[in-house]
Scaffold this active site. Structure first.
Site, PDB file in Angstrom:
ATOM      1  CB  THR A 120      -0.902   0.021   1.261  1.00  0.00           C
ATOM      2  OG1 THR A 120      -1.533   1.299   1.403  1.00  0.00           O
ATOM      3  CG2 THR A 120      -0.093  -0.255   2.524  1.00  0.00           C
ATOM      4  CG  ASP A 121      -1.125   4.957  -0.911  1.00  0.00           C
ATOM      5  OD1 ASP A 121      -1.639   4.294   0.014  1.00  0.00           O
ATOM      6  OD2 ASP A 121      -1.752   5.840  -1.523  1.00  0.00           O
ATOM      7  CD  GLU A 122      -3.125   3.609   4.611  1.00  0.00           C
ATOM      8  OE1 GLU A 122      -2.915   3.737   5.833  1.00  0.00           O
ATOM      9  OE2 GLU A 122      -4.214   3.215   4.147  1.00  0.00           O
ATOM     10  CE1 TYR A 144      -2.911  -2.404   5.949  1.00  0.00           C
ATOM     11  CE2 TYR A 144      -3.150  -0.040   5.587  1.00  0.00           C
ATOM     12  CZ  TYR A 144      -3.059  -1.332   5.092  1.00  0.00           C
ATOM     13  OH  TYR A 144      -3.095  -1.552   3.735  1.00  0.00           O
ATOM     14  CE  LYS A 148       0.051  -4.859   3.090  1.00  0.00           C
ATOM     15  NZ  LYS A 148      -0.257  -6.233   2.613  1.00  0.00           N
TER      16      LYS A 148
END
Length: 312
Positions: A120-122, A144, A148
């Protein structure tokens, strides 16, 4: 070719399974724990064309058994909701990090040709100006995104240490059919349809780059088949909009009143803006195919048709 798709009864994984069935002639094994965010009904129309195995990537023995004879592995399985990760980080570490470790160990054990980690870009954190590239530093803000990021680092280490045939894709915020209504777009669609309040965090000006899930799935398959082993590929939609803009767009499409909007206390560690540079995967021949406005309308129509799935 035999492909294992973990998390294939969840949101993005389910979209990917449907796309594989519709477009390609691969032997598909779908492996899913069937948590609250997954639904076997999503696979009803393709159940005769896939093999479904219920299981948890956090279970090493189950992973070992399901990965036998698989040529390609695409790992969509993950806990993904930021608010839930703040309340219970341990679940995220078990699935997102330990689960990835279990998969990677069996990539080493079996003759897997390619393993693709869905990220994810997060993991990059927030960016005020410009866009993140694959060379940008990782700076996660929530349990979260940290889980990741940890999985991503582990995947890269297995490439550097063992020569594992791995790749990573990092996409922007996905929306589309089959998404459990805890994320902004499906939650607000269903709430607005039922004239319930739409709780907007803070001032509503947090910006996300939105991508239609089927477009992301096309990008995932492009990276899987054409990407260079050991590399990371950003998959952005090129649709940067703040949360308030998204909320008003949903209200407008459903013909509802903006009186439904309620501003609530901001989320802890809430990143202000995400933005991805997708030039690297563009060079492999991928680009989004569905216009944002058309994708939003298609998503709203899907939830109108399937609202009964989410009613208690």
């Amino acid at each position: 070719m035999k492909m294992l798709i973990t998390g294939g009864a969840g949101f993005i994984g389910c979209n990917f399974v449907h796309q594989m069935v519709e477009k390609y002639d691969h032997e598909l094994v779908v492996f899913d724990k069937l948590t609250y965010a997954a639904n076997p009904k999503y696979l009803d129309d393709v159940k005769d064309k896939i093999e479904f195995v219920k299981g948890d990537i956090g279970d090493a023995e189950a992973v070992k058994n399901v990965m036998k004879d698989c040529d390609y592995v695409v790992n969509f399985a993950a806990e993904t909701h930021v608010d839930r990760s703040i309340e219970d980080p341990g679940v995220f570490v078990k699935t997102d990090v330990i689960g990835t470790y279990n998969l990677l160990e069996n990539v080493r054990k079996y003759d897997v040709e390619r393993y693709l980690q869905i990220s994810t870009d997060e993991v990059y954190g927030s960016i005020e100006n410009g866009s993140f590239t694959e060379l940008s530093n990782i700076d996660p803000s929530s349990p979260y995104s940290a889980s990741k990021a940890g999985a991503d680092v582990l995947v890269s280490a297995y490439y550097k240490t063992y020569g594992a045939p791995v790749l990573i894709t990092r996409s922007s915020n996905n929306f589309g059919p089959y998404q459990f209504p805890e994320k902004l777009i499906p939650l607000f669609i269903l709430n607005a349809m039922q004239d319930k309040q739409l709780p907007v965090y803070g001032d509503g000006k947090n910006v996300r780059d939105w991508i239609y899930a089927p477009d992301n799935c096309r990008g995932v398959y492009t990276a899987l088949m054409k990407g260079k082993l050991g590399e990371v590929y950003n998959i952005g939609g090129g649709n940067e909009k703040n949360n308030l803009e998204i909320t008003k767009l949903i209200i407008e499409n459903l013909g509802k009143s903006e009186d439904l909007i309620t501003f609530v206390e901001d989320r802890l560690g809430h990143d202000r803006r995400y933005s991805l540079d997708s030039a690297k995967i563009n060079k492999l021949g991928w680009k989004p195919e569905v216009k944002f406005e058309d994708a939003i309308k298609a998503t709203i129509d899907w939830y109108k048709t399937n609202i009964s799935i989410f009613r208690a």
